[in-house]
Write an enzyme that holds these catalytic residues in place. Sequence first.
Site, PDB file in Angstrom:
ATOM      1  N   ALA A  60       0.782  -1.238   0.000  1.00 28.05           N
ATOM      2  CA  ALA A  60       0.000   0.000   0.000  1.00 28.05           C
ATOM      3  C   ALA A  60       0.811   1.285   0.000  1.00 28.05           C
ATOM      4  O   ALA A  60       0.323   2.333  -0.422  1.00 28.05           O
ATOM      5  CB  ALA A  60      -0.951   0.003   1.197  1.00 28.05           C
ATOM      6  N   GLY A  64       0.391   5.022  -0.351  1.00 26.62           N
ATOM      7  CA  GLY A  64      -1.036   5.087  -0.035  1.00 26.62           C
ATOM      8  C   GLY A  64      -1.927   5.735  -1.067  1.00 26.62           C
ATOM      9  O   GLY A  64      -3.122   5.929  -0.820  1.00 26.62           O
ATOM     10  N   CYS A  82       4.334  -0.503 -11.902  1.00 26.68           N
ATOM     11  CA  CYS A  82       4.630   0.718 -12.665  1.00 26.68           C
ATOM     12  C   CYS A  82       5.897   0.449 -13.470  1.00 26.68           C
ATOM     13  O   CYS A  82       6.814   1.265 -13.519  1.00 26.68           O
ATOM     14  CB  CYS A  82       4.735   1.962 -11.785  1.00 26.68           C
TER      15      CYS A  82
END
Length: 629
Positions: free
Chosen positions: A451, A454, A568
Site C-alpha cells: 500500500a 497510499g 509501474c
Amino acid sequence: MSASDRRRRREADQRSGAAPRDDRKITGKNVDGGWAARAAKGRDNKAARDDRGYGPADRSVRRADSGPERRGSSERAERQSNSRGSASSGRSDGSGRARSTGGVREGDSREPRSGQRTGRGGDNGGFGRDRDPQGSQGGKRSDRTGDSSRSGSARQGGGKSAGQRSERQRADRPDPSVPSPRKRRGEPVDVAREVALDVLRAVRERDAYANLVLPKLLRERKISGRDAAFATELTYGACRSQGQLDAVIAACAGRPVGEIDGPILDILRLGVYQLLRTRTSAHAAVDTSVDLARAEFGQGRAGFVNAVLRRAGEKTAEQWIAELAPADPVGKLAFEYAHPTWIAQSFADALGAQAGELSDLLAADDERPVVHLVARPGEITSEELALVTGGEEGRWSPYAVYLDGGDPGQLEPVREGIAAVQDEGSQLVALALSRAPLEGPDQGRWLDLCAGPGGKAALLGALAAIDLFTVDAVEPSEHRAELVRKSTRDLPVTVHVKDGRDTGLEPGYDRILVDAPCTGLGALRRRPEARWRRTPADVPELVTLQRELLTAAWDLLRPGGVVVYSTCSPHLSETVAVVADFVRRTGAEQLDTRELLPGVTDLGDGPSAQLWPHRHGTDAMFLSALRKK
Ligand SMILES: C[S@@+](CC[C@H](N)C(=O)[O-])C[C@H]1O[C@@H](n2cnc3c(N)ncnc32)[C@H](O)[C@@H]1O
C-alpha cells in the site's frame, strides 16, 4: 441517494460495463454550498480569465533559458582567452564510457575559446512540475520498494571506491541545512546553478532523490521564481540525460568519467547539459561552470573544466549523437533520448509489434510530466476540482484533473485532503479493481497488499466508503505505512505494518490489489535520476518478490474474488511473465482487464492492459485482473 441505492446502481454499471462515475459526481459536500459554490466561483473566474486571454491554456510556462543572460556572463566570457586544445572523440556503449583518444589533464588551465551556439530547446523543467505523483516514492533507502531505485551505476562517477566515497561523504557531503561551501567563502554565486550542483552531488554521493532534495534546498535558500525554474530545469535535465552527458564528457576529457573526480564531474555534467540541451549561450554555460570549479577547487581544476567544456561546445548535440551513439537502432534511440540501452530494449520488447513507437515513447519519457490530481470520490467531483484549481478534467479516469503548473501542495483541496496528486494511470488501476466482476456478491472486504505510500489505498478507501465497505492496507515499512495512514485518514482503511507475504490477516477478501514493488521503469519521467540507477540485475530479485506476493494474495482471496496485479513497470519479466507463470500454477481465470477500463483505448492485445506515457499521458502501468474459480 442511499449507500444501498448507490451500490445497486454500481452493480448495474458493472453489469453494463459502464464507468460508475455519474452518481459519484453528486456528493454531499459539493452540492450544498461547499465545493459546488467554490467551483461556481472558479467557473466565473475561469470565464473572466479566458475573456482576458490568459486562461489555463494560454498561461505560458516560463522557459528558464534566459537565466544565464541575466547574469552578465557573456561579459565575463569575453574576457576569456581563445586558446584551444586537441579534441578527442569516441563512440559510446550507452553507459557513459567512451572509447576516446587524446584528452585533457585536470591541471590544464587553458581558458575556453568562445564556443559556438549549440543545442536545442531545454529539457522543460519547471518549478513544481516534477513532484512525485505518488506522494513520496522516496521512502527509506533500505526499503525493498519497487520505486526506491538504487544500484551502482550512478555512484560510479568520480572513480571512488566505497571506502573513499564514505571518506568523501563525511568530508564534504552537502548538508542542506547550511549554506554551500561556495557561499561560505563569499565567492560570487550563481544561485540557480549552485543549487543544481548541490543536488547533483547529493544524488551522486548519497543516492539522494533529486525530486526530494531540490524542493527542500530551494525552500531553505529562499530561491523562487525564475531562479527556481532554472535550477529545476538544470537539475532534472542533467539527472535525466546523465548517460549522454557522460559519453560526451568522456570523449572530450579523453578518459572514462569514472576517472574524473566526482565533484568536478558534477560541474561538467551541469555545463555539458547547458551546452547541448538548453538554449543557454555557450559563453554562459562555460563561464559559470568555470566559476563554480574555481570557487571550490582553484584555478587548476577550473582550467580542466574550461578545456572539456570548450571541446563539448565545438559540436551540436546532434553532431555528438551522430558521433557517439551505438549503431544498432535501439541503442541509437536510447542514446538520443538519454536512456540506458537495456531499458529502451525492455520498452521495445513490451511494445512488441508496435516497437516502431519506441522513439515516441522515449521522447514522452523525457518530457516533464503533467501533474495529475485525483478528486476524492464522495467529496469533490473532477469537474469541481478542475474549476477550483484552474486545471482540466482528465481523459480516462472520472476522478482525474490535469494541472498546468504551480505547486499542487498549495492547493486548498489538496491541503484539505479531498484531492491528492496521483498519476491517472494509478487511478485506473484502483478503479479496475473496484469494477472487476466477482462471482457472488461483494461482501465489502477489500485488501491493498503493497500500500505505501497510499495513493491507491486512498482511492480504494474513498470508493469503499460509498458502499460502506472496508479496506485493509498492508505495508512493511513503518515510514511508508505512516504515509498510508496520512493519505487514508477519515476513510474506512486499516493499516497493517506487515510483510505482504506473511500478513496474518484472515482470508476471504473479495478484492485484492497487488501493486507490486518493481523496477519502476514505467515512471522514470517522475524520478529524474532513476534510469541511471536501475540495472538489469535488479529484475530477478523483484520478480521473485512479485511472485511471492501474488501467491500470498491468492491465499487471502475468496473463491469468486478478484486480484488485480499491477506494476509501474512495463518490463515483460515483471508483467506478463509473472502473470503467465501464476496462471499456469494456480489455474486462475484471467479476465479481460481492458474491459474494466471502458473508454480507454490502445491497451494492448489483452487480456492484461498496458498504459503508456506516449499513448495515454500516464505512467507505463501494467495491470492484470485474475479471478479465483
Ligand atoms: C509500487 S509501491 C506501491 C504504491 C502504492 N500502491 C500507491 O499507490 O501508493 C510498492 C510498495 O510495496 C512495498 N513492499 C515492499 N516489499 C513488500 C512486501 N514484502 N510486502 C508488502 N509490501 C511490500 C514497498 O514498500 C512499496 O511501498
